[in-house]
Design an enzyme around this catalytic site. Sequence first.
Site, mmCIF file in Angstrom:
data_model
loop_
_atom_site.group_PDB
_atom_site.id
_atom_site.type_symbol
_atom_site.label_atom_id
_atom_site.label_comp_id
_atom_site.label_asym_id
_atom_site.label_seq_id
_atom_site.Cartn_x
_atom_site.Cartn_y
_atom_site.Cartn_z
ATOM 1 N N ARG A 52 0.780 -1.192 -0.014
ATOM 2 C CA ARG A 52 0.089 -0.194 0.039
ATOM 3 C C ARG A 52 0.911 1.196 0.178
ATOM 4 O O ARG A 52 0.508 2.289 -0.622
ATOM 5 C CB ARG A 52 -0.736 0.022 1.395
ATOM 6 C CG ARG A 52 -1.975 -0.948 0.877
ATOM 7 C CD ARG A 52 -2.747 -1.314 2.675
ATOM 8 N NE ARG A 52 -1.597 -1.513 3.664
ATOM 9 C CZ ARG A 52 -2.183 -1.624 4.903
ATOM 10 N NH1 ARG A 52 -3.335 -1.373 5.170
ATOM 11 N NH2 ARG A 52 -1.247 -1.795 5.795
ATOM 12 N N ASP A 68 1.850 -24.526 3.139
ATOM 13 C CA ASP A 68 2.125 -24.980 4.857
ATOM 14 C C ASP A 68 3.538 -25.518 4.642
ATOM 15 O O ASP A 68 4.095 -26.442 4.180
ATOM 16 C CB ASP A 68 1.461 -26.507 5.096
ATOM 17 C CG ASP A 68 1.570 -26.697 6.552
ATOM 18 O OD1 ASP A 68 2.870 -26.797 6.968
ATOM 19 O OD2 ASP A 68 0.421 -27.047 7.170
ATOM 20 N N HIS A 69 4.283 -24.354 5.173
ATOM 21 C CA HIS A 69 5.671 -24.343 5.007
ATOM 22 C C HIS A 69 6.370 -25.614 5.566
ATOM 23 O O HIS A 69 7.501 -26.119 5.359
ATOM 24 C CB HIS A 69 6.562 -23.041 5.296
ATOM 25 C CG HIS A 69 6.650 -22.951 6.774
ATOM 26 N ND1 HIS A 69 5.840 -22.638 7.715
ATOM 27 C CD2 HIS A 69 7.850 -23.295 7.784
ATOM 28 C CE1 HIS A 69 6.179 -22.667 8.933
ATOM 29 N NE2 HIS A 69 7.306 -23.141 8.980
ATOM 30 N N ASP A 72 -2.889 -21.744 14.749
ATOM 31 C CA ASP A 72 -1.611 -21.365 14.363
ATOM 32 C C ASP A 72 -0.833 -22.794 13.683
ATOM 33 O O ASP A 72 -0.035 -22.689 12.890
ATOM 34 C CB ASP A 72 -0.939 -20.588 15.332
ATOM 35 C CG ASP A 72 0.318 -20.007 14.940
ATOM 36 O OD1 ASP A 72 0.281 -19.347 13.638
ATOM 37 O OD2 ASP A 72 1.596 -19.970 15.539
ATOM 38 N N HIS A 102 0.316 -27.460 10.279
ATOM 39 C CA HIS A 102 1.346 -28.205 10.418
ATOM 40 C C HIS A 102 1.230 -29.603 11.157
ATOM 41 O O HIS A 102 1.875 -30.601 10.448
ATOM 42 C CB HIS A 102 2.351 -27.501 11.223
ATOM 43 C CG HIS A 102 2.795 -25.941 10.883
ATOM 44 N ND1 HIS A 102 2.573 -25.576 9.595
ATOM 45 C CD2 HIS A 102 3.088 -24.561 11.379
ATOM 46 C CE1 HIS A 102 2.716 -24.360 9.096
ATOM 47 N NE2 HIS A 102 3.116 -23.894 10.420
ATOM 48 N N LYS A 119 4.155 -22.775 22.458
ATOM 49 C CA LYS A 119 5.322 -21.830 22.663
ATOM 50 C C LYS A 119 5.713 -21.809 23.963
ATOM 51 O O LYS A 119 5.106 -22.437 24.730
ATOM 52 C CB LYS A 119 4.634 -20.451 22.173
ATOM 53 C CG LYS A 119 3.890 -20.317 20.709
ATOM 54 C CD LYS A 119 4.326 -19.169 20.105
ATOM 55 C CE LYS A 119 3.890 -19.072 18.496
ATOM 56 N NZ LYS A 119 4.908 -19.420 17.538
HETATM 57 P P1 NDP Z 1 2.759 -8.528 8.123
HETATM 58 O O1 NDP Z 1 2.029 -8.295 9.162
HETATM 59 O O2 NDP Z 1 4.178 -8.333 8.248
HETATM 60 O O3 NDP Z 1 1.904 -7.896 6.956
HETATM 61 C C1 NDP Z 1 2.472 -8.019 5.533
HETATM 62 C C2 NDP Z 1 2.066 -6.694 4.852
HETATM 63 O O4 NDP Z 1 0.775 -6.748 4.648
HETATM 64 C C3 NDP Z 1 2.532 -5.414 5.606
HETATM 65 O O5 NDP Z 1 3.966 -5.228 5.486
HETATM 66 C C4 NDP Z 1 1.691 -4.578 4.889
HETATM 67 O O6 NDP Z 1 1.986 -4.044 3.784
HETATM 68 C C5 NDP Z 1 0.233 -5.308 4.940
HETATM 69 N N1 NDP Z 1 -0.600 -5.287 5.794
HETATM 70 C C6 NDP Z 1 -0.438 -5.420 7.156
HETATM 71 N N2 NDP Z 1 -1.714 -5.457 7.935
HETATM 72 C C7 NDP Z 1 -2.635 -5.037 6.982
HETATM 73 C C8 NDP Z 1 -3.990 -4.902 7.028
HETATM 74 N N3 NDP Z 1 -4.442 -4.871 8.137
HETATM 75 N N4 NDP Z 1 -4.533 -4.437 5.977
HETATM 76 C C9 NDP Z 1 -4.045 -4.504 4.998
HETATM 77 N N5 NDP Z 1 -2.427 -4.693 4.627
HETATM 78 C C10 NDP Z 1 -1.991 -5.069 5.758
HETATM 79 O O7 NDP Z 1 2.748 -10.064 7.932
HETATM 80 P P2 NDP Z 1 3.926 -11.219 7.804
HETATM 81 O O8 NDP Z 1 4.770 -10.839 6.937
HETATM 82 O O9 NDP Z 1 4.161 -11.824 8.979
HETATM 83 O O10 NDP Z 1 2.871 -12.632 7.120
HETATM 84 C C11 NDP Z 1 2.155 -12.723 5.921
HETATM 85 C C12 NDP Z 1 1.351 -13.733 5.907
HETATM 86 O O11 NDP Z 1 2.097 -15.001 6.090
HETATM 87 C C13 NDP Z 1 0.194 -13.942 6.783
HETATM 88 O O12 NDP Z 1 -0.925 -14.371 6.247
HETATM 89 C C14 NDP Z 1 0.937 -14.792 7.820
HETATM 90 O O13 NDP Z 1 0.160 -15.369 8.558
HETATM 91 C C15 NDP Z 1 1.729 -15.700 7.123
HETATM 92 N N6 NDP Z 1 2.789 -16.393 7.597
HETATM 93 C C16 NDP Z 1 3.829 -15.396 8.373
HETATM 94 C C17 NDP Z 1 5.034 -16.041 9.057
HETATM 95 C C18 NDP Z 1 6.002 -15.254 9.624
HETATM 96 O O14 NDP Z 1 6.949 -15.811 9.921
HETATM 97 N N7 NDP Z 1 5.850 -14.048 9.456
HETATM 98 C C19 NDP Z 1 5.191 -17.589 8.929
HETATM 99 C C20 NDP Z 1 3.871 -18.290 8.392
HETATM 100 C C21 NDP Z 1 2.976 -17.420 7.963
HETATM 101 P P3 NDP Z 1 1.820 -2.626 3.150
HETATM 102 O O15 NDP Z 1 1.340 -1.669 4.235
HETATM 103 O O16 NDP Z 1 3.189 -2.475 2.364
HETATM 104 O O17 NDP Z 1 0.542 -3.058 2.224
HETATM 105 C C1 BG6 Z 2 4.317 -20.405 11.483
HETATM 106 C C2 BG6 Z 2 3.582 -20.059 12.931
HETATM 107 O O1 BG6 Z 2 3.418 -21.135 10.701
HETATM 108 O O2 BG6 Z 2 5.119 -21.316 12.082
HETATM 109 C C3 BG6 Z 2 4.412 -19.349 13.978
HETATM 110 O O3 BG6 Z 2 2.598 -18.995 12.559
HETATM 111 C C4 BG6 Z 2 5.435 -20.534 14.110
HETATM 112 O O4 BG6 Z 2 3.765 -19.237 15.009
HETATM 113 C C5 BG6 Z 2 6.205 -20.992 13.069
HETATM 114 O O5 BG6 Z 2 6.677 -19.945 14.981
HETATM 115 C C6 BG6 Z 2 7.073 -22.089 13.163
HETATM 116 O O6 BG6 Z 2 7.845 -22.646 12.124
HETATM 117 P P1 BG6 Z 2 9.083 -23.271 11.957
HETATM 118 O O7 BG6 Z 2 9.583 -23.401 10.728
HETATM 119 O O8 BG6 Z 2 10.241 -22.051 12.728
HETATM 120 O O9 BG6 Z 2 9.052 -24.289 13.078
#
Ligand code: NDP
Ligand code: BG6
Length: 513
Positions: free
Chosen positions: A62, A200-201, A258, A263, A363
């Site tokens: 955004r 699903d990583h 989560d 997983h 956790k």
């Molecule tokens: P973030 O909270 O960092 O959000 C990613 C980006 O989405 C932000 O940088 C922002 O980009 C945009 N964003 C954030 N909040 C909103 C909102 N309310 N409405 C619209 N846009 C928004 O998320 P993550 O990067 O941590 O995670 C991304 C996805 O990956 C999620 O679905 C999460 O569940 C999944 N995931 C994340 C993991 C992790 O380790 N982070 C692990 C496994 C899965 P901008 O403002 O530039 O648009």
């Molecule tokens: C993500 C969860 O899917 O997996 C996190 O949202 C969690 O809460 C993570 O920490 C764990 O992944 P890994 O690969 O570090 O075991």
Amino acid sequence: MAQDNRHPFLQGLSKHRGAPPTVITIFGASGDLCKRKLVPAIYNLAVDNLLPADFYLIGYGRKPMPDATFRELASESISKFSRRSLNTEIWDRIEQNTYYCSGGYDELEAFKNLSAKIESIEKELGRDVQSVFYISTPPSVFEPIIENIGAAGLAIRHQDSDKHTKVVVEKPFGKDLESARHLNRVIGHVFQERQVYRIDHYLGKETVQDLLVQRFANSIFEPLWNRQYVECVQITVAESLGVGTRGGYYEQSGATRDMIQNHTMQLLALTAMEPPVSLDAEAIRDEKVKLLKAIKPLRFGYENSDVIRAQYTEGLIDGEKVPGYKQEEGVSPSSETETFGAFRLNISNWRWEGVPFYLRSGKRMARRVTEIAIQFKRPPSTLFSENEMFNLESNTLTFQIQPDEGSTVLLNAKIPGLQTRTQPVKMHFKYSATFGSNTPEAYERLVLDAMIGDGTLFIRGDETEASWSLITPLHEFWASEKERGMENYVSGSWGPLAADRLLWDNGHEWRRP
Ligand code: NDP
Ligand code: BG6
């Protein structure tokens, strides 16, 4: 013939597989996942020469940002998070094809601009490219993104070729059965199932894939892999980290949504499913769905419950004092979100009837470990004295998914000497000792597979629904009962005593990995 000295991962891949010219667009490109995992994964694929020669990266978000700023952020994230250090020559090649597009996730005009950008790349290149859209935003905007990809005409590009559009959807995939079905319907209006890659990583982890190989490429296990020989199965996905900065997200999610619905259930499905007819994506997914559907509905309530939930309180991790969950940033001081779940599951099929499957994930547990342990029945007690029988342990085959990847068989052996005295001993296979360390990260494999169009390590729509069908009634019950049934456990422990009792009921004990 010249010897191939590269990591075994690469020896298998690069000769046979190649992605067509590709543009990956990452929605949520300023986010945590993109920074820590996706950009480093793309970089490592480049190091291994696994990216197509014509590869383009577009970040989408955004906030307006010049291409140069996004390039800088990407290079910083590689320096900070990549498993291999930044080689500027390799990065320069990706960087010159890296762009940034800004716009709202619900703004069709911005998606049309994105489409124009992709077309301009094609024009410059003089050939078609496939588009891979990676949705790495919070789930609240999955739906508008998918709809706008469709409305901008991006989903149907090059439909009849290997350059057809693919969409990668991050987790969580819904928050219950109804929302997962709804999301599947929204996706189904825009994409065909073969275009959809639900992440699903855990499936991208090398040791999770090895589970299939160990099960089906060795004939010694299959005859024992059933209710006649297996006493119980324990799957542990323990983390020592707390919720960190993700308190806001975690409050809506909890351990069950989560980690367990996705997983942990995937690990269970791969462990317990029937042999697939082939290693094709559909054959494996068919078997996983069959298995998930065979799990008996959970019993919950206060008598004979199959489920324990708990929240961490303050404690010590590696000698350091850590706060309780309710004191974490973004968490309500009266939170009723579980940070630990323990489940006792029964699978109602010919192979597993009567064998309990115990799952736990939490956790702030004693240490980070993910493992699957198959505990076999004890031998008859006719040959050894009562004392020696007491010393014998059940044979156990353990798959260590992380962090010390490998597998172990626990056997009973004779202690050298004149008497017949026994002691449990271990036979180890250690991944790093045999194949070297620095194994590729899960996201490398998954990004590559999505580009290549191989869905084996992704989740099919009916799989997510089968898994939610099991978990959703439990959440409905918890929502109606609120606080009751929530246990506490001290950070740095293995969970609450109630989780131990869940196994004692059947005469079993959790392993202390
Ligand atoms: P973030 O909270 O960092 O959000 C990613 C980006 O989405 C932000 O940088 C922002 O980009 C945009 N964003 C954030 N909040 C909103 C909102 N309310 N409405 C619209 N846009 C928004 O998320 P993550 O990067 O941590 O995670 C991304 C996805 O990956 C999620 O679905 C999460 O569940 C999944 N995931 C994340 C993991 C992790 O380790 N982070 C692990 C496994 C899965 P901008 O403002 O530039 O648009
Ligand atoms: C993500 C969860 O899917 O997996 C996190 O949202 C969690 O809460 C993570 O920490 C764990 O992944 P890994 O690969 O570090 O075991």
